[in-house]
Every structure is written in structure tokens, then in C-alpha cells.
Design a protein around this motif. Structure first.
Motif, PDB file in Angstrom:
ATOM      1  N   ILE A  84      -9.764 -40.280 -74.042  1.00 11.56           N
ATOM      2  CA  ILE A  84     -11.105 -39.774 -74.384  1.00 11.56           C
ATOM      3  C   ILE A  84     -11.803 -40.673 -75.420  1.00 11.56           C
ATOM      4  O   ILE A  84     -13.034 -40.757 -75.451  1.00 11.56           O
ATOM      5  CB  ILE A  84     -11.024 -38.315 -74.867  1.00 11.56           C
ATOM      6  N   TYR A  85     -11.022 -41.367 -76.265  1.00 12.99           N
ATOM      7  CA  TYR A  85     -11.616 -42.262 -77.264  1.00 12.99           C
ATOM      8  C   TYR A  85     -12.492 -43.288 -76.578  1.00 12.99           C
ATOM      9  O   TYR A  85     -13.581 -43.610 -77.024  1.00 12.99           O
ATOM     10  CB  TYR A  85     -10.530 -43.012 -78.056  1.00 12.99           C
ATOM     11  N   ASN A  86     -11.914 -43.822 -75.504  1.00 12.90           N
ATOM     12  CA  ASN A  86     -12.603 -44.872 -74.780  1.00 12.90           C
ATOM     13  C   ASN A  86     -13.881 -44.344 -74.118  1.00 12.90           C
ATOM     14  O   ASN A  86     -14.912 -45.004 -74.119  1.00 12.90           O
ATOM     15  CB  ASN A  86     -11.637 -45.439 -73.739  1.00 12.90           C
ATOM     16  N   ILE A  87     -13.815 -43.119 -73.596  1.00 13.57           N
ATOM     17  CA  ILE A  87     -14.972 -42.573 -72.874  1.00 13.57           C
ATOM     18  C   ILE A  87     -16.085 -42.175 -73.848  1.00 13.57           C
ATOM     19  O   ILE A  87     -17.241 -42.540 -73.668  1.00 13.57           O
ATOM     20  CB  ILE A  87     -14.550 -41.361 -72.014  1.00 13.57           C
ATOM     21  N   LEU A  88     -15.725 -41.433 -74.901  1.00 16.13           N
ATOM     22  CA  LEU A  88     -16.764 -40.918 -75.808  1.00 16.13           C
ATOM     23  C   LEU A  88     -17.392 -42.001 -76.684  1.00 16.13           C
ATOM     24  O   LEU A  88     -18.417 -41.759 -77.321  1.00 16.13           O
ATOM     25  CB  LEU A  88     -16.215 -39.780 -76.664  1.00 16.13           C
ATOM     26  N   SER A  89     -16.757 -43.190 -76.730  1.00 17.72           N
ATOM     27  CA  SER A  89     -17.382 -44.273 -77.500  1.00 17.72           C
ATOM     28  C   SER A  89     -18.465 -44.974 -76.657  1.00 17.72           C
ATOM     29  O   SER A  89     -19.188 -45.818 -77.159  1.00 17.72           O
ATOM     30  CB  SER A  89     -16.325 -45.291 -77.938  1.00 17.72           C
ATOM     31  N   LYS A  90     -18.540 -44.610 -75.391  1.00 16.58           N
ATOM     32  CA  LYS A  90     -19.545 -45.206 -74.497  1.00 16.58           C
ATOM     33  C   LYS A  90     -20.869 -44.426 -74.600  1.00 16.58           C
ATOM     34  O   LYS A  90     -20.890 -43.312 -75.136  1.00 16.58           O
ATOM     35  CB  LYS A  90     -19.032 -45.159 -73.043  1.00 16.58           C
ATOM     36  N   LEU A  92     -22.643 -42.087 -73.567  1.00 18.57           N
ATOM     37  CA  LEU A  92     -22.835 -40.813 -72.866  1.00 18.57           C
ATOM     38  C   LEU A  92     -22.549 -39.685 -73.844  1.00 18.57           C
ATOM     39  O   LEU A  92     -21.824 -39.866 -74.815  1.00 18.57           O
ATOM     40  CB  LEU A  92     -21.956 -40.714 -71.613  1.00 18.57           C
ATOM     41  N   ARG A  94     -21.334 -35.726 -74.956  1.00 20.28           N
ATOM     42  CA  ARG A  94     -20.187 -34.860 -74.639  1.00 20.28           C
ATOM     43  C   ARG A  94     -20.549 -33.904 -73.498  1.00 20.28           C
ATOM     44  O   ARG A  94     -19.680 -33.499 -72.737  1.00 20.28           O
ATOM     45  CB  ARG A  94     -19.768 -34.094 -75.884  1.00 20.28           C
TER      46      ARG A  94
END
Lengths: 256, 305
Positions: A84-90, A92, A94
Motif C-alpha cells: 500500500i505504501y507504493n500505491i498511496l504515494s502515487k 491517487l 484513498r
């Protein structure tokens, strides 16, 4: 669809579709649906009726299992494995994340249900039955129920462990199918406070029996368009409410 | 122009059933200029990862402001300019490297053709050529780190935030990563990275921030920190006996048939060199011993304690 969400949807689907558990459950669903043919030979009465009864029950059971097992693990695994670190740093939000996960699961359930339903329709045709539009409607209503289960498991998965999420989701699923008892129970209560409380629970908890039209399909009972439309509307409102609560919880969540 | 600016960042966590509050960040102020490499240095538990997580919106600060190119760090506009490599990155092990990179590209809404072009370039750049179609569960730690760098660069970001980028890399990998980071700086990118490996940091950074116990204890240009910081001088000599050398100075050590004399004052160098020559010895080298980043870091640690 928003491009960010599309990426999440496809990846969620890919995650589920590459999970051995998913294939195992779809496989068993198909096997049990096929075995309804065998059961229909061993029992007395209308073969087609028994085949439909047991076949649809088997598909229902395995689809619910897939919805619960994939739903409860989804967000938890992202947090536990730190993906999730990788996704939420993009770029977009929550909200995108939760909506993407939901639609990914919805796609997974659609594929699982289509696979099982196709085999079932084939079986009915082979046994000599015709194409029954009511069975198609049954699968559609089952899909709506599965979407509610997916939204419930996603809600619990956003703040709880898979074991607790499983207990909560299964409990709500079971309660959702005995909602009619609430009205009977209410008539036994004398205190106004308890009556109101039971009434509130009746409206808050998911009434999943609304989507069960198996008797109407198997026994050939009439179906009312108004009831079906109300169930569709109920499912949409309930899913939106569940997603809104999940998003509210997830917006406040920190990842240490 | 400032690419990353953090002002009075504070963050605390509650534990012991919400009774006790632990202050992890106690007012961080730092700024990274455009095109700079900033090394964020600190012992374990000092608050490096917490600071990075606050920049990326994984944690919510108690107070303070974080800006990327003048925009709030939690905005979509700011995020689209950041490339992030987490510490010990975890990716979906059911994906191949190529699928992982396409997934990252989709999160930046990159068109398919642009994504393909970037992925082809990045796979070569991080040394994963020929392994694009391998499932990530078969990747070594070093390969995952390389993939992490590739996904951090997927949208050609303005600012790179790297949390312990050298962990899991062998010496060759570390050298390649150092060269890559320096090449990215050459392209005008801003790099903010945390590391424990002081030697790597010393070789690359323009600016250093030392964080200890949730506070920046020292911050500035590395060249200024180490400038004029000669601690002592070393004279390397040979062809002398220990007895002869003891008559010249008591401060020496022997190594591989050579002696290393340590002098505190520059003024003593001539005198000692003359004495060595007078005793038929051979002077091999005279070296000033400068302060290293490690010396500065250890000094700061001592000061705080």
C-alpha cells in the motif's frame, strides 16, 4: 472510468485470478453444480426441479465463499505486505483506492459467477431443459447479493484482521438471511426502547433475503417487477453506504 | 527554488491503550533546493522513515507544513511530481517486473505508448534487462530494489524520495545506484534520500540533514561541514627501526613494514620529516586527515546525548 481506478481494478482482478484459492472454489462450485445431476437421479420427484434446486444452491454457496475470502484479505494484505505504501504515494486518493478495490472484486465475482452459471446453463440444456430467463434473473440477484457481501468484507478488511473480518462478514451474512425473524421478535418485546432498537437494526443490517428468488425460480412461482426493482435499488443504496463508511474509515487510517 | 520544504513538522503516536504519547518528530525544518541531492542521516528510530511517510501522506502530521514545488505534499499535483522508493520495497509477487511497471504507470495515468517507452528505458537503466517477464517472487532482494528504483522513475519525476536506497544491494549494485542517482541529478532532478551507509552518502550528497531524536541537530552543505576540518596529519615512512622512530615521536603505529606517525600540528611536519631523512629513513606520504561525515555524525550524536 478514471485511469487510476482502472489500473487498480485490473490489478485487483489479476490478484484474485492468480490466487489458487479462487480457482479451487470456482472448480468446486462447478463440480457441485454438475453433481446436482447425480443427486437428481437419486431422489424422487421432478428431476429438473432437483437439479435446479441443488445446482443453484451449490453455485450460491461457493460464490459467497469466494466473495468473503477474497474480500477479507484484500486491503489487509496490502497493509500487511506494505504494498500500500507504493500505491498511496502515487497521485491517487484513498477514495480511489477503495473504489478500485471494490470494482476489482466486483469484476472477479462476475467472472466466477459467469463461469459457474455457463456450466449450469449447459447442464440444464443437456438434461433437456430450455433457456429459463428466471435462472438468469436468479444469477443477477445473486450477483447483487455478492456485491453487498464484497462491500461488507471490504469494510471490515479496511480496519480489522482477516479472522475478525471473516467472523463479522459471516455473521452479517447469516443475520442477513434471517431478517424476517426481527419482525417476529419485535412483537414479543414490551419495552418501547427495545422495539425501536430492533427496528433500527432491521434497517441498518443487510436484508439479503431480498435477493433470494430460488423458490420462485425452482417452483415456477410468479416474480413481481416492483419487488425486483426495489431489491436492485436497495442493493445500490446499501453498497454506496458501505463504500462511504469504508472510505471514511480509510481516510483516517495511518500506515506506521 | 525549493523543491521540498518542511516546516515545523511534528508527529506523535499514542500507545499503551492511548494513554502515553510518544513524540517521534519534534519540529522538523528542512528544505531541498531544485537539483540538489539531500542526504537524510540519523540513527535507527530517529524519525527518518516517519518524516518520509509524512511527506507521502502515509502518516498525518500533528502540525507543520510540507510542500513539493510550492504545493501541499498531500495534493494530487504534488504527488504526481514525486517518485518514491520505500525501504525494503514490497511489490505484488504474483506480477512480473513488466506488469508491475505497467501497473505503476497506470497509477500515473500514463498513456500506453508512453508507458511502454518508459518501461523499456528504465528496465535497461536499472539493469533488469531480460528479466522483465520473471515473476517477482523469483526476484532477489537486490533485483527488487532495482525494480523499486524503476517504478519510482516511471513518470520521470521532478523529485525522488528514496528511503534507504542502498539496502539489499551488493557493492556493484551500490556503485551503480550511486552513479544512477548522480546521473539523475545531472538531469536536474532533486533527490532526497535517507541512508545509514555514510560512505555512500558522503560520495553523493550536496546537503546533509542529521536527525537525532526527532530533531534536526545539524543541516547544511557537506562541503561546508567538512571544509577546514583537518583533524590531524599522518606521515607514512619506512626504512627506520622502531627505536629510531621512538626518538623522533612517541605517536606512531606500524603497519606492513611501514610506520604511520600522527601529528596534531601542521608546524611539526617539517621537523619530523627532516628527522626521518636524517636517520636514513624514507618518507612515503604526508596526508592531512580530514573530518568525515562519520566524524560529524558521531560528534552530533555525542552532543545530543
Amino acid at each position: 472510468m478514471n485511469m487510476h481506478i482502472k489500473g487498480l481494478v485490473l490489478n485487483t482482478f489479476r490478484e484474485s485470478a492468480r490466487n489458487k484459492m479462487f480457482y479451487l472454489l470456482v472448480f468446486f462450485g462447478i463440480i457441485f453444480a454438475l453433481s446436482s445431476k447425480l443427486i437428481s437421479f437419486l431422489t424422487l420427484g421432478d428431476t429438473m426441479k432437483v437439479l435446479k434446486d441443488t445446482g443453484l444452491a451449490a453455485i450460491n454457496f461457493f460464490c459467497v465463499l469466494i466473495a468473503i475470502f477474497t474480500g477479507i484479505n484484500l486491503v489487509y494484505k496490502e497493509i500487511e505486505k506494505k504494498t500500500i505504501y507504493n500505491i498511496l504515494s502515487k497521485p491517487l486518493t484513498r477514495d480511489h483506492f477503495i473504489v478500485g478495490k471494490f470494482f476489482g472484486l466486483a469484476l472477479t465475482m462476475l467472472v466466477a459467477l459467469l463461469a459457474m452459471a455457463s456450466i449450469f446453463f449447459l447442464l440444464v440444456l443437456l438434461v433437456g431443459g430450455g433457456f429459463d430467463l428466471k435462472i438468469l434473473l436468479y444469477f443477477f440477484m445473486l450477483y447483487l447479493e455478492l456485491l453487498i457481501i464484497v462491500a461488507i468484507s471490504l469494510l471490515f478488511s479496511s480496519f480489522s484482521t482477516p479472522i475478525l473480518s471473516f467472523i463479522f462478514t459471516v455473521s452479517l451474512y447469516l443475520i442477513g438471511h434471517i431478517m424476517w425473524t426481527f419482525n417476529e421478535f419485535k412483537s414479543l418485546l414490551s419495552s418501547r426502547l427495545w422495539v425501536n432498537f430492533t427496528q433500527a437494526l432491521y434497517y441498518i443490517l443487510p436484508n439479503l433475503d431480498k435477493f433470494n428468488i430460488k423458490n420462485e425460480v425452482v417452483l415456477g412461482l410468479p416474480l413481481h417487477a416492483g419487488t425486483i426493482l426495489f431489491s436492485i435499488l436497495y442493493a445500490l443504496v446499501y453498497i454506496l453506504a458501505l463504500l462511504a463508511v469504508t472510505i471514511m474509515i480509510f481516510r483516517k487510517r495511518e500506515f506506521q | 527554488m525549493k523543491t521540498l520544504e518542511i516546516t515545523n513538522l511534528k508527529k506523535s503516536f499514542r500507545s499503551n491503550f492511548l494513554i502515553r504519547k510518544y513524540h517521534i518528530l519534534k519540529g522538523i525544518d528542512l528544505s531541498v533546493e531544485h537539483g540538489e541531492i539531500y542526504g537524510f542521516l540519523g540513527p535507527n528510530g530517529a524519525g527518518k522513515t516517519t518524516t518520509i511517510k509524512c511527506i507521502l501522506g502515509l502518516l498525518f502530521p500533528d502540525t507543520g507544513e510540507i510542500q513539493i514545488n510550492g504545493q501541499p505534499a498531500d495534493s494530487i499535483a504534488a504527488r504526481s511530481q514525486i517518485g518514491f522508493l520505500p525501504e525494503n520495497p514490497y511489490f505484488y509477487d504474483y506480477l512480473t517486473a513488466s506488469e508491475m511497471l505497467y501497473f505503476s504507470a497506470s497509477l500515473f495515468a500514463l498513456p500506453q505508448a508512453v508507458a511502454r517507452e518508459r518501461i523499456d528505458l528504465l528496465v535497461k537503466l536499472v539493469g533488469l534487462e531480460g528479466r522483465e517477464h520473471l515473476k517477482l517472487r523469483k526476484f532477489s532482494k537486490g533485483m527488487i530494489q532495482r525494480l523499486g528504483m524503476a517504478q519510482a522513475l516511471i513518470q520521470d519525476p521532478v523529485c525522488l524520495i528514496l528511503d534507504e536506497p542502498f539496502s539489499g544491494l551488493d557493492p556493484i549494485g551500490r556503485k551503480e545506484f550511486r552513479d544512477l542517482i548522480l546521473a539523475l541529478k545531472g538531469q536536474g532532478k532533486t533527490v532526497f534520500f535517507s541512508s545509514h551507509i555514510l560512505q555512500d552518502m558522503e560520495m553523493m550528497v550536496d546537503k546533509v540533514g542529521i536527525i537525532i531524536n526527532g530533531r534536526i541537530s545539524r543541516q547544511g552543505r557537506l562541503s561546508e561541514m567538512v571544509a577546514g576540518s583537518t583533524q590531524c596529519y599522518e606521515i607514512v615512512c619506512a626504512q627506520l627501526s622502531e627505536k629510531q622512530l621512538a626518538q623522533i615521536t612517541p605517536h606512531f603505529a606500524s603497519r606492513d613494514n611501514q610506520f604511520i606517525i600522527t601529528l596534531d600540528n601542521e608546524a611539526d611536519i617539517n621537523l619530523v620529516v627532516e628527522s626521518i631523512i636524517h636517520n636514513n629513513g624514507r618518507v612515503i606520504a604526508v596526508n592531512p586527515v580530514k573530518k568525515t561525515l562519520e566524524d560529524i555524525f558521531l560528534h552530533e550524536m555525542k552532543e545530543v546525548q
